[in-house]
Design an enzyme around this catalytic site. Sequence first.
Site, PDB file in Angstrom:
ATOM      1  N   LYS A  17     -42.719  76.425 -42.960  1.00 35.63           N
ATOM      2  CA  LYS A  17     -43.028  76.857 -41.587  1.00 35.63           C
ATOM      3  C   LYS A  17     -44.502  77.213 -41.507  1.00 35.63           C
ATOM      4  O   LYS A  17     -45.135  77.524 -42.528  1.00 35.63           O
ATOM      5  CB  LYS A  17     -42.169  78.051 -41.165  1.00 35.63           C
ATOM      6  CG  LYS A  17     -42.336  79.344 -41.990  1.00 35.63           C
ATOM      7  CD  LYS A  17     -43.524  80.204 -41.648  1.00 35.63           C
ATOM      8  CE  LYS A  17     -43.629  81.445 -42.550  1.00 35.63           C
ATOM      9  NZ  LYS A  17     -44.947  82.063 -42.586  1.00 35.63           N
ATOM     10  N   PRO A 101     -46.283  74.325 -51.349  1.00 35.97           N
ATOM     11  CA  PRO A 101     -47.074  75.198 -52.225  1.00 35.97           C
ATOM     12  C   PRO A 101     -46.561  76.640 -52.190  1.00 35.97           C
ATOM     13  O   PRO A 101     -46.069  77.101 -51.151  1.00 35.97           O
ATOM     14  CB  PRO A 101     -48.485  75.121 -51.630  1.00 35.97           C
ATOM     15  CG  PRO A 101     -48.505  73.868 -50.836  1.00 35.97           C
ATOM     16  CD  PRO A 101     -47.110  73.650 -50.337  1.00 35.97           C
ATOM     17  N   ALA A 103     -46.809  80.902 -52.705  1.00 39.57           N
ATOM     18  CA  ALA A 103     -47.727  82.004 -52.326  1.00 39.57           C
ATOM     19  C   ALA A 103     -48.752  81.520 -51.304  1.00 39.57           C
ATOM     20  O   ALA A 103     -49.931  81.839 -51.371  1.00 39.57           O
ATOM     21  CB  ALA A 103     -48.425  82.570 -53.563  1.00 39.57           C
ATOM     22  N   GLY A 105     -47.934  81.328 -47.694  1.00 40.62           N
ATOM     23  CA  GLY A 105     -47.621  81.713 -46.312  1.00 40.62           C
ATOM     24  C   GLY A 105     -46.831  80.642 -45.582  1.00 40.62           C
ATOM     25  O   GLY A 105     -46.768  80.628 -44.354  1.00 40.62           O
ATOM     26  N   LEU A 106     -46.197  79.746 -46.344  1.00 45.39           N
ATOM     27  CA  LEU A 106     -45.418  78.657 -45.741  1.00 45.39           C
ATOM     28  C   LEU A 106     -43.915  78.897 -45.879  1.00 45.39           C
ATOM     29  O   LEU A 106     -43.105  78.064 -45.461  1.00 45.39           O
ATOM     30  CB  LEU A 106     -45.788  77.324 -46.414  1.00 45.39           C
ATOM     31  CG  LEU A 106     -47.255  76.895 -46.244  1.00 45.39           C
ATOM     32  CD1 LEU A 106     -47.570  75.697 -47.141  1.00 45.39           C
ATOM     33  CD2 LEU A 106     -47.546  76.549 -44.783  1.00 45.39           C
ATOM     34  N   GLY A 108     -41.881  78.791 -48.372  1.00 41.41           N
ATOM     35  CA  GLY A 108     -41.116  77.834 -49.188  1.00 41.41           C
ATOM     36  C   GLY A 108     -39.936  78.503 -49.888  1.00 41.41           C
ATOM     37  O   GLY A 108     -38.819  77.974 -49.873  1.00 41.41           O
ATOM     38  N   GLY A 109     -40.163  79.669 -50.487  1.00 39.44           N
ATOM     39  CA  GLY A 109     -39.091  80.383 -51.196  1.00 39.44           C
ATOM     40  C   GLY A 109     -37.996  80.819 -50.240  1.00 39.44           C
ATOM     41  O   GLY A 109     -36.806  80.718 -50.548  1.00 39.44           O
ATOM     42  N   SER A 110     -38.391  81.280 -49.050  1.00 40.62           N
ATOM     43  CA  SER A 110     -37.408  81.714 -48.051  1.00 40.62           C
ATOM     44  C   SER A 110     -36.594  80.533 -47.550  1.00 40.62           C
ATOM     45  O   SER A 110     -35.380  80.633 -47.337  1.00 40.62           O
ATOM     46  CB  SER A 110     -38.114  82.367 -46.852  1.00 40.62           C
ATOM     47  OG  SER A 110     -38.828  83.495 -47.263  1.00 40.62           O
ATOM     48  N   ASP A 143     -38.186  86.239 -43.626  1.00 43.10           N
ATOM     49  CA  ASP A 143     -38.373  84.901 -43.046  1.00 43.10           C
ATOM     50  C   ASP A 143     -37.130  84.017 -43.162  1.00 43.10           C
ATOM     51  O   ASP A 143     -37.093  82.931 -42.597  1.00 43.10           O
ATOM     52  CB  ASP A 143     -39.498  84.144 -43.785  1.00 43.10           C
ATOM     53  CG  ASP A 143     -40.871  84.672 -43.440  1.00 43.10           C
ATOM     54  OD1 ASP A 143     -40.996  85.385 -42.433  1.00 43.10           O
ATOM     55  OD2 ASP A 143     -41.815  84.338 -44.182  1.00 43.10           O
TER      56      ASP A 143
HETATM   57  O1  C5P Z   1     -39.106  90.415 -46.454  1.00 44.98           O
HETATM   58  P1  C5P Z   1     -39.883  89.906 -47.610  1.00 44.98           P
HETATM   59  O2  C5P Z   1     -39.251  90.254 -48.936  1.00 44.98           O
HETATM   60  O3  C5P Z   1     -40.194  88.456 -47.536  1.00 44.98           O
HETATM   61  O4  C5P Z   1     -41.283  90.659 -47.562  1.00 44.98           O
HETATM   62  C1  C5P Z   1     -42.186  90.672 -48.643  1.00 44.98           C
HETATM   63  C2  C5P Z   1     -43.111  91.859 -48.501  1.00 44.98           C
HETATM   64  O5  C5P Z   1     -43.966  91.693 -47.361  1.00 44.98           O
HETATM   65  C3  C5P Z   1     -42.392  93.163 -48.253  1.00 44.98           C
HETATM   66  O6  C5P Z   1     -42.054  93.793 -49.450  1.00 44.98           O
HETATM   67  C4  C5P Z   1     -43.421  93.967 -47.479  1.00 44.98           C
HETATM   68  O7  C5P Z   1     -44.362  94.525 -48.365  1.00 44.98           O
HETATM   69  C5  C5P Z   1     -44.145  92.910 -46.679  1.00 44.98           C
HETATM   70  N1  C5P Z   1     -43.625  92.778 -45.303  1.00 44.98           N
HETATM   71  C6  C5P Z   1     -43.941  93.746 -44.363  1.00 44.98           C
HETATM   72  N2  C5P Z   1     -43.473  93.627 -43.085  1.00 44.98           N
HETATM   73  C7  C5P Z   1     -42.745  92.555 -42.701  1.00 44.98           C
HETATM   74  C8  C5P Z   1     -42.416  91.551 -43.641  1.00 44.98           C
HETATM   75  C9  C5P Z   1     -42.887  91.695 -44.930  1.00 44.98           C
HETATM   76  O8  C5P Z   1     -44.621  94.730 -44.680  1.00 44.98           O
HETATM   77  N3  C5P Z   1     -42.325  92.451 -41.448  1.00 44.98           N
END
Ligand code: C5P
Length: 299
Positions: A17, A101, A103, A105-106, A108-110, A143
């Site tokens: 995304k 790729p 880490a 911001g795309l 991929g893991g989610s 995500d």
């Molecule tokens: O939800 P997710 O595990 O993908 O988020 C990773 C990290 O990004 C969280 O541990 C948090 O530090 C940060 N995050 C946040 N606010 C969000 C989404 C993510 O602070 N709305």
Amino acid sequence: MRSEQRADAVVFWAPAKVNLFLEILGKRPDGYHELETLMVTVSLHDELEFKEESSGSIQLTCDDRELSTGPENLIHKAAELLRRRTGCARGARIGLTKRIPMAAGLAGGSSDAAATLAGLNRLWDLGLPPADLMVLGAELGSDVPFFFAGPAAWCTGRGEIITPLIPGTALDLVLICPPQGLSTAAVFRAVRVPERPVSGDAVRRAFVAGDVAELGRSLHNRLQAPAETLCPAVSEVRRRVEALAPAGHQMSGSGTSYFALCRGPDEARRIATALSHGWDEEVRPRVSLVTGCLEGATD
Ligand code: C5P
């Protein structure tokens, strides 16, 4: 999510995304940030193949050796969560072909985690509706639920409250991925909550109308400034893309990937070609042409 049933396997394509808009509204007591974001899927996919495993274990293999395939991988966590919540004791062999790729911001893991919930729901005949898979997905990452609602959605809360949007047009994008990645948590730690948040009304209107020029003008990502401070390669990409004057451009999510929104496929090709050379080796990004909202656009 596109999928296919094969003789002894279920295959799911897990799309990446990009965020056309991302604003931070506040910091919550649970440490997450309250946000508003417009997310769209793009035509860059990982591929996941699911097969029965008679031993009852979950086995993950991946063509990319840099990715850990152990229990900390979100695919494993998704499989275990699904088994725990449904009482299912069946096993699976999961083969991941990694193209998105990491880490970057795309998400991929989610997306892989969402595809795992959907793929195993099918393989094991669990019959969970998408709404239930979204709830499970939200436990794995902010995500994840979006991928059950793509190709486009307005996402609020910590990103897990989803309002699907119908795109007015497919989007011609150039995706630029620097070799350096960024940790999502580190970028969120560095962001400052704005006193006056930018409204997402204009971007939503332009997106639904398919007005690429206006969409380009209303792109916004509050995480870009802290990401540029943490990773100067993003600033270098921004300067190079800016000089090529696409309809719009910005970083996706918490970075480090960057995209140019183009006025059509010809402009996208011109910009991708211009960005494919002239970099110092240590910052040379991966440049690719992708389409946003390919499935679901009304044009
Ligand atoms: O939800 P997710 O595990 O993908 O988020 C990773 C990290 O990004 C969280 O541990 C948090 O530090 C940060 N995050 C946040 N606010 C969000 C989404 C993510 O602070 N709305």
